[in-house]
Enzyme design. Structure first.
Site, PDB file in Angstrom:
ATOM      1  N   ALA A   1      -3.164   3.922  -2.596  1.00 38.71           N
ATOM      2  CA  ALA A   1      -1.987   3.729  -1.747  1.00 38.71           C
ATOM      3  C   ALA A   1      -1.622   2.256  -1.601  1.00 38.71           C
ATOM      4  O   ALA A   1      -0.440   1.902  -1.530  1.00 38.71           O
ATOM      5  CB  ALA A   1      -2.241   4.341  -0.371  1.00 38.71           C
ATOM      6  N   GLU A   2      -2.622   1.404  -1.551  1.00 35.20           N
ATOM      7  CA  GLU A   2      -2.369  -0.021  -1.338  1.00 35.20           C
ATOM      8  C   GLU A   2      -1.778  -0.701  -2.571  1.00 35.20           C
ATOM      9  O   GLU A   2      -0.830  -1.478  -2.470  1.00 35.20           O
ATOM     10  CB  GLU A   2      -3.674  -0.737  -0.944  1.00 35.20           C
ATOM     11  N   SER A   3      -2.372  -0.428  -3.736  1.00 37.85           N
ATOM     12  CA  SER A   3      -1.986  -1.215  -4.924  1.00 37.85           C
ATOM     13  C   SER A   3      -1.837  -0.412  -6.198  1.00 37.85           C
ATOM     14  O   SER A   3      -1.496  -0.983  -7.234  1.00 37.85           O
ATOM     15  CB  SER A   3      -3.043  -2.296  -5.173  1.00 37.85           C
TER      16      SER A   3
ATOM     17  N   TYR B   1       1.307   6.439   5.775  1.00 37.66           N
ATOM     18  CA  TYR B   1       0.139   5.837   5.129  1.00 37.66           C
ATOM     19  C   TYR B   1      -1.118   6.651   5.429  1.00 37.66           C
ATOM     20  O   TYR B   1      -1.872   7.011   4.519  1.00 37.66           O
ATOM     21  CB  TYR B   1      -0.006   4.406   5.640  1.00 37.66           C
TER      22      TYR B   1
END
Length: 350
Positions: free
Chosen positions: A80-82, A184
């Site tokens: 999800a972050e990168s 998120y």
């Protein structure tokens, strides 16, 4: 863990506190659940799958620091972050595979690969730092829950704190009402459950023949393996579900020598000596692992026995074990380091 003199046979008792129940939640390095690899089983946690090979060890390690932050959570969070990009940057200034802000990295960045540097763009450093930082957030939100400041699931609260900050979680009494943060948290929980968890129901694992047939990620399907849910060796033998019952049943299942009157699990090596079975300190697939009382969290009176299903290239082992408080026999892994630390109190019956 059955009681009784090793020379006269056991008197059946409940297989109570044993390795997995007593130690797995207290020792973060002990991982329960394994992923299938090349016909065997590969150490992971709860069937971890979908992680790029170059980051698998990092994710497993970072997901073994605290119980609330599993390898699956770490993997889904990195995605999800990168999207697993170690050089990713955001318009807000976040950097690296885990998208740390420079100020947060300065306070919480750690050396994850042993080169004495904490580099925000080094994925090994960033993933290790992510696991530690998430577990720190877990402790912070637990404290807030304990004093009634926030409510909700601890893992979800920690994820929200990672995204929006602990202050926002505290000020809103839980997950903040920010669309980005709520999306998120929901995405990571869902991906951890689906995208990064392997279901093994009905699959065969291990190095022995016959292989274990799994009910799910951790439990063994004894019915599918034609192992009887009853006494082993009759009423003077081992009671169903006890550690000794499983060790004897599995040994018979793979065609290895076993006796129905070997006594307490922690003293099977004495019975092996009496019966002329070979034994030693180095594990081989199919061995019975006999563990002295109190070692590795085993029962302080009876000890424990398990069966070695796989020996890994790094010297770690995968064992199958049982106990009366479990719904079915399960898999557990011990590293070479863990085994070496208790070498004087464990034996392997070949």
């Amino acid at each position: 863990m059955d009681s009784g003199d090793s020379s006269t046979g056991p008197v059946a008792v409940a297989c109570i506190a044993f390795i997995t129940v007593a130690a797995v939640f207290a020792a973060p390095f002990l991982t329960l659940g394994l992923a299938i690899a090349d016909g065997g089983v590969e150490p992971s946690s709860s069937g971890l799958t979908g992680v790029p090979d170059e980051y698998l060890a990092d994710v497993q390690r970072a997901g073994s620091i605290c119980a609330e932050v599993t390898p699956q959570i770490i993997a889904a969070q990195l995605d999800a972050e990168s999207g697993w990009n170690p050089t990713a940057t955001s318009s807000a200034g976040a950097q690296g595979i885990a998208q740390f802000m420079p100020g947060t990295w300065e306070a919480h960045g750690m050396d994850g690969d042993g080169d004495d540097k904490a580099d925000i763009l080094n994925a090994h450093d960033a993933i290790w730092s992510q696991g530690n930082y998430m577990c720190r957030l877990v402790e912070e939100v637990k404290a807030l829950k304990a004093n009634g400041t926030v409510s909700g699931d601890v893992t979800e609260l920690a994820l929200a704190a990672y995204n929006a900050g602990v202050g926002a979680v505290r000020d809103h009494g839980g997950i903040p009402p920010y669309q980005e943060t709520r999306r998120y948290v929901e995405r990571i929980i869902e991906w951890a459950r689906t995208k990064y968890t392997m279901s093994r129901g009905g699959m065969a694992v291990g190095q022995l023949s016959p292989k274990l047939v799994m009910l799910d990620d951790t439990q063994i399907d004894i019915a599918a393996m034609n192992i009887a849910a009853t006494w082993y060796g009759g009423p003077s033998g081992y009671t169903y579900k006890q550690c000794t019952w499983w060790a004897a049943s599995r040994r018979q299942n793979i065609g290895r020598p076993v006796d129905a009157h070997m006594g307490n699990g922690g003293y099977w090596v004495e019975s092996a000596r009496r019966l002329g079975y070979q034994y030693g300190k180095d594990p081989q697939p199919g061995d019975v692992m006999t563990i002295r009382p109190g070692t590795l969290g085993s029962d302080a009176t009876y000890g424990h026995v398990a069966v070695v299903e796989q020996v890994d290239a790094d010297g770690g082992i995968v064992i199958s074990e049982s106990g009366s408080i479990l719904p079915a026999p399960i898999l557990t892994r011990y590293s070479r380091t863990q085994l070496d630390a208790v070498r004087d109190n464990i034996w392997f019956i070949h």
